[in-house]
Structure formats: C-alpha cells, structure tokens
Design a protein around this motif. Structure first.
Motif, PDB file in Angstrom:
ATOM      1  N   TRP A 132     -45.157   7.653  67.366  1.00  0.00           N
ATOM      2  CA  TRP A 132     -46.543   6.737  66.953  1.00  0.00           C
ATOM      3  C   TRP A 132     -47.614   7.531  66.725  1.00  0.00           C
ATOM      4  O   TRP A 132     -48.366   6.864  66.390  1.00  0.00           O
ATOM      5  N   SER A 135     -49.221   6.777  62.942  1.00  0.00           N
ATOM      6  CA  SER A 135     -49.709   5.579  62.762  1.00  0.00           C
ATOM      7  C   SER A 135     -51.009   5.124  63.721  1.00  0.00           C
ATOM      8  O   SER A 135     -51.634   4.282  63.239  1.00  0.00           O
ATOM      9  N   GLU A 141     -52.424   1.206  64.831  1.00  0.00           N
ATOM     10  CA  GLU A 141     -51.358   0.198  65.149  1.00  0.00           C
ATOM     11  C   GLU A 141     -50.112   0.940  65.269  1.00  0.00           C
ATOM     12  O   GLU A 141     -49.902   2.323  64.617  1.00  0.00           O
ATOM     13  N   ARG A 143     -45.770   0.207  64.490  1.00  0.00           N
ATOM     14  CA  ARG A 143     -44.975  -0.739  63.706  1.00  0.00           C
ATOM     15  C   ARG A 143     -43.358  -0.478  64.322  1.00  0.00           C
ATOM     16  O   ARG A 143     -42.742   0.214  64.028  1.00  0.00           O
ATOM     17  N   GLU A 144     -42.847  -1.771  64.848  1.00  0.00           N
ATOM     18  CA  GLU A 144     -41.641  -1.414  65.539  1.00  0.00           C
ATOM     19  C   GLU A 144     -40.824  -2.862  65.260  1.00  0.00           C
ATOM     20  O   GLU A 144     -41.603  -3.951  65.272  1.00  0.00           O
ATOM     21  N   THR A 204     -47.348  -4.421  65.410  1.00  0.00           N
ATOM     22  CA  THR A 204     -46.837  -5.283  64.397  1.00  0.00           C
ATOM     23  C   THR A 204     -45.286  -4.892  64.265  1.00  0.00           C
ATOM     24  O   THR A 204     -44.730  -4.058  64.226  1.00  0.00           O
ATOM     25  N   ARG A 205     -44.805  -6.104  64.164  1.00  0.00           N
ATOM     26  CA  ARG A 205     -43.375  -6.158  64.066  1.00  0.00           C
ATOM     27  C   ARG A 205     -42.873  -5.899  62.731  1.00  0.00           C
ATOM     28  O   ARG A 205     -43.355  -6.583  61.733  1.00  0.00           O
ATOM     29  N   ILE A 206     -41.988  -5.250  62.446  1.00  0.00           N
ATOM     30  CA  ILE A 206     -41.229  -5.102  61.273  1.00  0.00           C
ATOM     31  C   ILE A 206     -39.662  -5.288  61.283  1.00  0.00           C
ATOM     32  O   ILE A 206     -39.142  -5.698  62.438  1.00  0.00           O
ATOM     33  N   ARG A 214     -37.347   3.457  57.238  1.00  0.00           N
ATOM     34  CA  ARG A 214     -38.380   4.312  57.541  1.00  0.00           C
ATOM     35  C   ARG A 214     -37.702   5.768  58.064  1.00  0.00           C
ATOM     36  O   ARG A 214     -38.311   6.731  57.701  1.00  0.00           O
TER      37      ARG A 214
END
Length: 275
Positions: A132, A135, A141, A143-144, A204-206, A214
């Motif tokens: 992480w 980012s 943030e 993103r996971e 943030t949800r991906i 990724r």
C-alpha cells in the motif's frame, strides 16, 4: 553447530538469521549476492553465494551445516526435493520450512526426509501491508476488492518460531499455523495506519478483475495473480482465526499490528515529509 538459512535476505529469512545470531548461534546465509546481502544482514553471519532453487550451487553452503531453514518460493517446487536430499546427505539433521501456502513437493520432501523437521504455516504476513505504500504516499488511499478479516502475523515472529524449532527439542514433526493476536480487516488496518500517520487514508473498493489486472501489470503471472486475489476473495478459517501457537512456542504474546506499524510507519509518509 552451523545453521544454513536460505532466502536469508527475504521477509522471513532475515529474521531467522537475526534471531539465531541473537541466541549466539553460528549462522550461514545463502544468497545470490553476498556483497549486497552484507548491507542487509547483521554482522557475524557467514555469507555464501548460491541459490536454493539451484541445488548444484549449494554444495559448499551445506558442508558442515547441521541445521537448515528453507523458505518455499516460486521455482522451488521442481528442485526442492533434490535440495532436501542433498541436505540430508550432507549431514543436516534438523530442518524448518516455511510453506508456500500449500503442502507441495518441498514440504512433502521435508516431512519424508528422515530427519527432525518442523513446518511453519504462516497466514498473511503483516509486511503485505507494504504493497500500500505507493498509493498511500501518492494519493492518500488504498484500493482493494475485499475487506475480510485476516489474522496476519508479524514476520519477526515467524523468524523467532523458526529459530526456536531449529535450536530446541520438542518441535519435530510439528506443523505450526502462525497468526498474529488479532484478525483485522483492511479498513481496520488502515485506521491503525491513519492514526500513526496523523492523517486520514481512504479505502476504495475495486473489482476482483481490476485487482488481478493490477498484479499482472507488475509482472505477476496471471495464474499467480488469480490465486492471490482468490485467496482474499474466499479466505480460509485458518487465515481469519487467531491461533495461539506463537505465544505457546515463544512464551510471550505474538507481536501486534500496531507494533509492526510503529516499526514501518516512516515508509508510508509523503515523500516530502520523509526527507
């Protein structure tokens, strides 16, 4: 007696080296680049060139070693059993192995080696949080795709359990599931990081597929990327349930995620603030 540690500069190997040296043991570290390893490992360790994925390079390293620590890594499945055979033939009488996430050819070869062995099955490493860093520093943030709990373990505790199993009787034939003292979701880990940094980090949800792509973009083979993201999508009970093995083996509580963050928080700071 000498202990040979493979993967000596890696996430867990360097902690095995440090713990053995702290206990006053003779340690031999196997490394592709002894000169670079000398800058990463404590003084007092014997550095030997070689790699455990190429057993032919390990003849000198195995000479005189009575104990061996193996970290199962990519590329070891095919040659690992040969490595174990050569180690036993060279006189190794006690082996610890950090599994690769499943019981494969290497883990099986160790169990069938005829010498004392202990298999360490850590769940998620706390050091995975370092993915992480970029980012958080760049965008504030993370993103996971998922926010399930994980009983992640401090890699230094893995090293300490390995050293104990290598040096002390009573661990032969044991399989140790290793976790930290608390299962934490990604958002709970971010809250601890945010508190340590003194600023908010967004979560943030991906999508599942975005997470795979990724990893692929960083050079990870697609099959491996699918396995990793799939593990997070459907965690096992072993990975989400706290186990007291670390405390039982070491006679002290397992290290907390808060302790890990305190050791690494500077790596998450903005570049301008970390100068």
């Amino acid at each position: 007696m000498t202990t040979l540690v493979t993967g000596a500069t890696g996430n867990t190997g360097r902690h095995v080296v440090a713990e053995l040296l702290r206990k006053g043991e003779r340690v031999r570290a196997l490394t592709r680049d002894p000169e670079a390893a000398a800058e990463k490992l404590p003084p007092g360790v014997e550095l030997v060139a070689g790699t455990h994925t190429e057993p032919d390079t390990m003849l000198a390293a195995l000479g005189g070693a009575s104990r061996l620590h193996i970290t199962v890594t990519a590329g070891l499945a095919q040659v690992g059993p040969e490595l174990v055979r050569r180690a036993v033939d060279a006189g190794v009488r006690r082996i610890t192995v950090v599994w690769g996430g499943a019981v494969g050819p290497v883990e099986q070869a160790v169990a069938e080696s005829g010498v004392e062995w202990t298999r360490l099955e850590p769940q998620e490493f706390m050091s995975n949080t370092l993915t992480w860093v970029d980012s958080i520093r760049a965008d504030g943030e993370v993103r996971e795709p998922y926010d399930f709990p994980s009983a992640l373990v401090h890699e230094a505790d893995i090293g300490a359990v390995a050293a104990t199993a290598l040096l002390e009787a009573g661990h032969s034939g044991r399989v140790y599931n290793l976790t930290g003292p608390r299962a934490l979701t990604a958002s709970e880990r971010l809250r601890i990081l945010s508190d340590a940094l003194g600023r908010e980090i967004a979560f943030t949800r991906i999508t599942h597929e975005q997470a795979i792509e990724r990893l692929v973009a960083t050079g990870v083979p697609r099959a491996d990327a699918e396995y990793v993201v799939g593990w997070y999508a459907a965690p096992t009970s072993d990975s989400t349930t706290v186990d007291d093995t670390v405390a039982r083996v070491l006679g002290r509580p397992a290290r907390t995620f808060e302790q890990w963050v305190a050791e690494h928080v500077d790596r998450f700071r903005d570049a301008a603030l970390s100068r």
